[in-house]
Design an enzyme around this catalytic site. Structure first.
Site, PDB file in Angstrom:
ATOM      1  N   HIS A 120     -50.457 -57.172 -44.584  1.00  0.00           N
ATOM      2  CA  HIS A 120     -50.947 -57.153 -46.018  1.00  0.00           C
ATOM      3  C   HIS A 120     -52.312 -58.044 -46.103  1.00  0.00           C
ATOM      4  CE1 HIS A 120     -48.873 -56.303 -50.180  1.00  0.00           C
ATOM      5  NE2 HIS A 120     -50.054 -56.208 -50.175  1.00  0.00           N
TER       6      HIS A 120
ATOM      7  N   ARG B  35     -46.040 -42.089 -51.203  1.00  0.00           N
ATOM      8  CA  ARG B  35     -44.517 -42.618 -50.472  1.00  0.00           C
ATOM      9  C   ARG B  35     -43.769 -42.969 -51.704  1.00  0.00           C
ATOM     10  NH1 ARG B  35     -48.592 -45.595 -47.817  1.00  0.00           N
ATOM     11  NH2 ARG B  35     -48.985 -44.613 -45.644  1.00  0.00           N
TER      12      ARG B  35
ATOM     13  N   ARG C 164     -43.837 -37.282 -51.199  1.00  0.00           N
ATOM     14  CA  ARG C 164     -43.213 -37.100 -49.905  1.00  0.00           C
ATOM     15  C   ARG C 164     -41.655 -37.599 -50.892  1.00  0.00           C
ATOM     16  NH1 ARG C 164     -44.106 -40.701 -44.974  1.00  0.00           N
ATOM     17  NH2 ARG C 164     -43.264 -42.174 -46.269  1.00  0.00           N
TER      18      ARG C 164
ATOM     19  N   GLU D  13     -43.556 -33.544 -38.405  1.00  0.00           N
ATOM     20  CA  GLU D  13     -43.724 -34.705 -37.623  1.00  0.00           C
ATOM     21  C   GLU D  13     -42.773 -34.656 -36.376  1.00  0.00           C
ATOM     22  OE1 GLU D  13     -42.569 -38.010 -40.325  1.00  0.00           O
ATOM     23  OE2 GLU D  13     -41.518 -36.503 -41.593  1.00  0.00           O
TER      24      GLU D  13
ATOM     25  N   ASN E 250     -48.225 -39.976 -37.061  1.00  0.00           N
ATOM     26  CA  ASN E 250     -47.897 -41.329 -36.265  1.00  0.00           C
ATOM     27  C   ASN E 250     -46.299 -41.018 -35.627  1.00  0.00           C
ATOM     28  OD1 ASN E 250     -49.700 -42.369 -37.751  1.00  0.00           O
ATOM     29  ND2 ASN E 250     -48.416 -43.458 -39.515  1.00  0.00           N
ATOM     30  N   ASP E 251     -45.298 -40.384 -36.403  1.00  0.00           N
ATOM     31  CA  ASP E 251     -44.092 -39.923 -35.871  1.00  0.00           C
ATOM     32  C   ASP E 251     -44.050 -38.702 -34.856  1.00  0.00           C
ATOM     33  OD1 ASP E 251     -42.578 -41.786 -36.706  1.00  0.00           O
ATOM     34  OD2 ASP E 251     -41.729 -40.607 -38.461  1.00  0.00           O
TER      35      ASP E 251
ATOM     36  N   ARG F 232     -43.502 -46.160 -31.024  1.00  0.00           N
ATOM     37  CA  ARG F 232     -44.862 -46.751 -31.017  1.00  0.00           C
ATOM     38  C   ARG F 232     -45.195 -48.069 -31.497  1.00  0.00           C
ATOM     39  NH1 ARG F 232     -47.498 -46.319 -36.337  1.00  0.00           N
ATOM     40  NH2 ARG F 232     -45.955 -45.596 -37.907  1.00  0.00           N
TER      41      ARG F 232
ATOM     42  N   CYS G 184     -51.553 -36.548 -42.867  1.00  0.00           N
ATOM     43  CA  CYS G 184     -51.335 -37.857 -43.383  1.00  0.00           C
ATOM     44  C   CYS G 184     -51.112 -38.876 -42.657  1.00  0.00           C
ATOM     45  CB  CYS G 184     -50.264 -37.724 -44.567  1.00  0.00           C
ATOM     46  SG  CYS G 184     -48.873 -37.142 -43.913  1.00  0.00           S
TER      47      CYS G 184
END
Length: 573
Positions: free
Chosen positions: A189, A296, A331, A430, A453-454, A464, A501
């Site tokens: 963050h 998200r 999503r 994904e 990513n996935d 990962r 994305c």
């Protein structure tokens, strides 16, 4: 002169003397207490005092941040008020006769571990929030004072083991030229806030607090991760010139806010933003995003002890759709065995990343799914809504999810409410099974959005998040490029479009490859948009098509792909 290397977390060059932020010793002794009720009452008094402290920090932070960016402290307040956290601390005090500081440390550690292990970057960031809040509360209980960055009154580079969101938000960007930490990552963050404040940052140096002293002269590069302590005049001159070049580059990027995302030979794409809540909308506007490519929705479920109502969800979706000039891809709920929700107890699984997640959970618990879909349908009249189902593996899953959506639409129409006619319904690609069968999916969906990513971790059968096998996180592997190409081609053959994305969409070296493969929409962190737009405007679509074919068909390794990209385009960042 000493030279150390970390991870560049927020781009830019800084030259200033070191200012060390050193934490007090917060070691907790695990004393047994005699009176639990008295200890609990004292703990609650400390919680109340820290609430006042956080409110003051937020008021100070608004001087440097927008209201939306300072909203991190609203999340901190919610953590303090979280009844699950409070009840677990109280239970440890009462049942185990633990002192308040030890009880808090135990419970906070559990929460931090849960959030840190989650796959979604948004939830991983919550771990930093819990750590920040619990550290502040623990210091209060122990009677210790935390460092106060707001007291800085000259130009400095902050040196610290880590910077909490509270620390970062209090930085005066007119005086703090950059910061360097021992630990952290690009998605922490504090790094995200640093990028939004445009403060250069280097993290994960491991040794900066041992190597640098107060008043040492620091030169740091937030892009490359290079840090120099007391460098010679040649290094200082070199980086002064780099700083001027970077500042000129940033000024040029600002001129592209209203520009089209179009290649040098006229091929137009969309550059859109990933967001986690309405608090991110200001950055979407400031960086000239063409829309939102990934909203998200999990934050709605994570920030409450109860499942969010239809009305609460409707208001959030309405706010986002009204304030985005362009498409908004929402999503649907993407949680599962690896993401614990107080309001939704889930059984433990041997391998939660391959278990009941995302659409699988929604199809098993349709009552929860229907509430979200109904809220989305009601909000659809306020903007350009695209609904995206995550973790789709089979065509039947998509058909079942869409059937529930159509059923809720029919119910709303029977009640006299007509949702928008232009809602598009798509899926995230994904899972390799979906990418391979994209030609069949493309006959029924309106669009694809590739979640790299996935997709990468499932293709390589490699977590990962594991540091021991992180060499298998290979976005530029020819195997991944072939799955991406197969997906895009299937969509185009059926008159549909494809977005991306995952993190790859915002990477510099990925720009020519994805452009050449025909990707229609690039979705990324809002702060990455202008740099990616500049790259795309400098590239020839025709040349990138040839490069993408060479890399996908003829390269055998990720290294060969990267070498071809750098050789052909000169992009090496």
């Amino acid at each position: 002169m000493t030279n150390i290397k970390g991870i560049g977390a927020s781009s830019g060059i800084a030259l200033a003397k070191a200012y060390k932020l050193e934490m007090p010793d917060l070691t907790v002794t695990r004393d047994t207490i005699e009176n639990p009720d008295e200890t609990i009452a004292s703990y609650n008094e400390h919680v109340a005092a820290v609430k006042i402290e956080i409110q003051k920090i937020k008021e100070a932070a608004i001087k440097n941040l927008s209201e939306e960016e300072a909203a991190v402290f609203d999340a901190h307040m919610q953590i303090l008020e979280d009844p699950e956290l409070a009840s677990q601390v109280e239970a440890k005090i009462r049942d185990e006769k633990l002192n308040a500081a030890a009880a808090l440390e135990d419970v906070a550690s559990t929460f931090i571990t849960i959030f840190s292990s989650m796959d979604d970057e948004y939830f991983k960031e919550r771990a930093a929030d819990v750590k920040d809040v619990s550290t502040r509360l623990k210091a209060h209980i122990l009677g210790k004072s935390l460092p106060n960055p707001a007291l800085i009154n000259e130009e400095v580079v902050i040196i610290a083991n880590d910077l909490t969101p509270s620390d970062t938000a209090q930085l005066n960007k007119n005086l703090v030229r950059g910061f360097v930490t021992n630990i952290g990552g690009r998605t922490s963050h504090s790094a995200i806030l640093a990028r939004s404040m445009e403060i250069p940052a280097v993290v994960a140096t491991n040794t900066i607090t041992q190597t640098a002293n107060n008043d040492d002269f620091i030169v740091m590069d937030g892009t490359s991760g290079e840090v120099f302590i007391n460098p010679d005049d040649n290094i200082i001159k070199e980086y002064q010139e780099k700083k001027k070049a970077f500042d000129d580059y940033k000024a040029e990027l600002k001129t592209l806010v209203d520009a089209k995302s179009v290649s040098a030979d006229g091929h137009e794409v969309l550059l859109v933003a990933n967001i986690g809540s309405p608090a991110d909308l200001e950055a979407v506007k400031e960086n000239g995003a063409d829309g939102v490519g990934l909203f998200r929705t999990e934050f709605l479920y994570m920030e409450s002890d109860e499942l969010p109502s239809e009305e609460a969800q409707f208001e959030v979706y309405k706010e986002v759709l009204e304030n985005v000039n362009g498409p908004v891809v929402v999503r649907t709920l993407d949680i599962g065995g690896d993401k614990k929700l107080p309001a939704l107890p889930l059984p433990e699984e041997m391998n939660p990343f391959l278990g009941v997640r995302a659409i699988r959970l929604c199809l098993q618990k349709p009552d929860i799914f229907r509430v979200q879909l109904r809220a989305l349908l009601r909000a659809s009249v306020y903007g350009e809504l695209h609904i995206m189902f995550p973790m789709i593996a089979t065509l039947q899953e998509f058909r079942d999810a869409k059937a529930i959506l159509m059923d809720e639409k029919a119910k709303l129409e029977a009640e006299g409410f007509k949702p928008a006619d232009n809602i598009e319904v798509g899926i995230m690609i994904e899972i390799p099974a979906a990418a391979i069968l994209a030609d069949q999916f493309a006959k029924e969906v309106d669009f694809f959005s590739i979640g790299t990513n996935d997709l990468i971790q499932y293709t390589f059968a490699a977590d990962r998040m594991s540091s021991t096998i992180n060499y298998l996180y290979q976005p530029f592997s020819p195997s991944i490029l072939r799955l991406v190409r197969n997906t895009i081609k299937a969509a185009h053959d059926n008159g549909k479009w494809t977005g991306m994305c995952g993190e790859m969409a915002g990477e510099a070296k990925a720009a020519p490859l994805l452009l050449g493969l025909g990707l229609d929409e690039f979705s990324m962190s809002a702060t990455s948009i202008l740099a990616q737009r500049k790259r795309i405007r400098s590239l020839s679509y025709a040349d990138c098509q040839k490069l993408a074919d060479q890399c996908t068909d003829n390269a055998a390794t990720m290294e060969e792909v990267i070498e071809k990209v750098v050789s052909a385009t000169g992009i090496d960042e």
